[in-house]
Design an enzyme around this catalytic site. Structure first.
Site, short mmCIF file in Angstrom:
data_model
loop_
_atom_site.label_atom_id
_atom_site.label_comp_id
_atom_site.label_asym_id
_atom_site.label_seq_id
_atom_site.Cartn_x
_atom_site.Cartn_y
_atom_site.Cartn_z
N ASP A 134 -42.50 -10.22 110.83
CA ASP A 134 -41.15 -10.86 111.41
C ASP A 134 -40.49 -9.88 112.62
OD1 ASP A 134 -38.74 -12.52 110.94
OD2 ASP A 134 -37.83 -10.38 110.72
N TYR B 248 -34.11 -7.55 118.70
CA TYR B 248 -34.43 -6.43 118.36
C TYR B 248 -34.88 -5.70 119.62
CZ TYR B 248 -34.69 -8.35 113.68
OH TYR B 248 -34.50 -9.13 112.39
N LYS C 47 -37.03 -15.55 115.91
CA LYS C 47 -35.67 -16.05 115.66
C LYS C 47 -35.12 -16.65 117.07
CE LYS C 47 -35.14 -12.60 111.71
NZ LYS C 47 -36.22 -11.71 112.39
#
Length: 334
Positions: free
Chosen positions: A54, A59, A85
Site C-alpha cells: 500500500d 507519502y 490513494k
C-alpha cells in the site's frame, strides 16, 4: 497463519496476503530512509511471502509511489496486489521545504485536496505514471472526513458525493482500470456514511479496530454483513502498542498509556508478546482481509513477520475478555 496466506474478497475477487507492507516509510516518514534501506525492506517482505503493498501520492510527496513502483515492476504483475490513494493532487511547487507533513526531504510537489471527479482522475493518472502500473488493484479515497478536514469536511464531502468523486471511482472500476475502491481513513464514521451513498468494495481503516480500540465493532459487523472488506492499518495505534509513546500520530494521553500498560501486563502474565497479540487480534473479525504494517528496514519487516506468525494460545483471548481488556463480543482468533 502465515503472512503469505491469501484471503480473497468475495465481491471484487481481490486477493490479499495475511500481512501487507505499508510504504509511508519509503516516503521518508519522520526521517530519511535511503533507497537501499527501503529496497531491503521490500525484499524482506517479498522473501517472507508478503504480496500486498500500500502506498499513496502523499507519502514523501510522490517519493513512495516512485520507489514502490520501481520495485514492483521488476516482479510479475499477477504476483502482487497494490493499492494507492486519491484525494490529493500533487502540484509542482519549488517552495516545498526540507520537512513537510512529517516527511523528510519531500519531493517538490505540494498536495492540494481535490475529491471532485476531475481531481480523482488527475490523481489516478499521475499515480499510474509514477507506479508504472496501469491498473492498481485498489484505489482508496485518502483522508476524507472530519479527522483531517475539521470544519472543511462538508466542502470536501460535497466534492466526493455531488462533485463526481464517487462517480469517477465507479467509472474506473467499470472500465477495469481498478478492481475495487473504498476509503482510506482514520475514522470509521466516515466510511459508514460513505457506504450509504456509494458502492464501496474494500476500505482501509487505520487505528480504529485494534487490540487497544474496538469502538468500531458494530461498524465492522455491518461491513461483514454487506460484504465490504476492511484492510486493518495502524495495528499498533501509531506505535504505542509497539513500544513508542505515540497514539493517533501524537503524544499518548494518560488514559491510553494506562490501558496499554494493562494490556502489556496481561500479555506478560500469559507469555504472549504485545505486538504479536496486536497483529493477531483484528484479523479474527470476518470483515478483516489483511493487516498492513509499515516497516523502514529489512530487520523491522522480519520482526513483524516473526510476531505475526508466532502462535497465541486460544485461552489467552478468553482471559483478556475476563479482564475487560477487549470487548466481550469481539471475535478472537481460534
Amino acid at each position: 497463519m502465515k503472512v503469505g496466506d491469501r484471503r480473497i474478497h468475495a465481491r471484487s475477487g481481490v486477493s490479499l496476503t495475511g500481512m501487507g507492507l505499508g510504504c509511508a516509510q519509503m516516503g521518508n516518514l519522520y526521517r530519511v530512509t535511503p533507497y537501499a534501506e527501503a529496497a531491503g525492506a521490500f525484499q524482506a517482505a517479498w522473501d517472507a511471502g508478503i504480496r500486498t503493498f500500500d502506498t499513496a501520492p502523499f507519502y514523501g510527496y510522490t517519493r513512495s509511489e516512485l520507489r514502490l513502483g520501481t520495485m514492483l515492476t521488476e516482479r510479475p504483475r499477477m504476483d502482487y496486489t497494490v493499492s494507492t490513494k486519491v484525494g490529493r493532487v500533487m502540484t509542482p511547487d519549488a517552495s516545498v521545504g526540507a520537512e513537510e507533513d512529517g516527511f523528510a526531504e519531500p519531493l517538490p510537489f505540494r498536495p492540494v485536496y481535490d475529491y471532485s471527479h476531475d481531481g480523482i482522475m488527475r490523481s489516478f493518472e499521475a499515480s499510474q505514471s509514477r507506479l508504472g502500473i496501469l491498473a492498481p488493484d485498489i484505489l482508496y479515497v485518502h483522508d476524507i472526513g472530519r479527522f483531517t478536514h475539521g470544519e472543511r469536511h462538508a466542502h470536501y464531502w460535497s466534492q466526493l458525493t455531488e462533485g463526481g468523486g464517487f462517480r469517477a471511482l465507479t467509472r474506473l472500476r467499470e472500465q477495469g482500470a481498478i478492481r475495487a475502491f473504498g476509503l482510506g481513513v482514520n475514522e470509521f464514521e466516515v466510511i459508514a456514511a460513505a457506504i450509504e451513498v456509494a458502492d464501496l468494495d474494500i476500505c482501509m481503516l487505520a487505528g480504529r479496530y485494534t487490540l487497544l480500540e474496538q469502538q468500531s465493532l458494530a461498524f465492522m459487523e455491518s461491513c461483514a454483513a454487506r460484504g465490504i472488506g476492511i484492510v486493518i492499518a495502524g495495528p499498533f495505534n501509531s506505535g504505542i502498542l509497539a513500544g513508542s509513546a505515540k497514539f493517533n500520530y501524537g503524544d499518548a494521553p494518560a488514559d491510553i498509556v494506562a490501558r496499554v500498560e494493562a494490556l502489556r501486563a496481561a500479555c506478560a502474565a500469559e507469555g504472549v508478546n504485545l505486538q504479536t497479540a496486536a497483529l493477531h487480534f483484528p484479523l479474527a473479525h470476518p470483515a478483516a482481509l489483511t493487516v498492513v504494517s509499515g516497516a523502514r528496514s529489512a530487520a523491522q519487516v522480519r520482526d513483524n513477520v516473526e510476531r505475526f506468525e508466532a502462535p497465541v494460545p486460544a485461552a489467552f483471548w478468553t482471559r483478556l475478555k475476563e479482564r475487560g481488556l477487549i470487548a466481550d463480543s469481539a471475535p478472537v482468533p481460534a
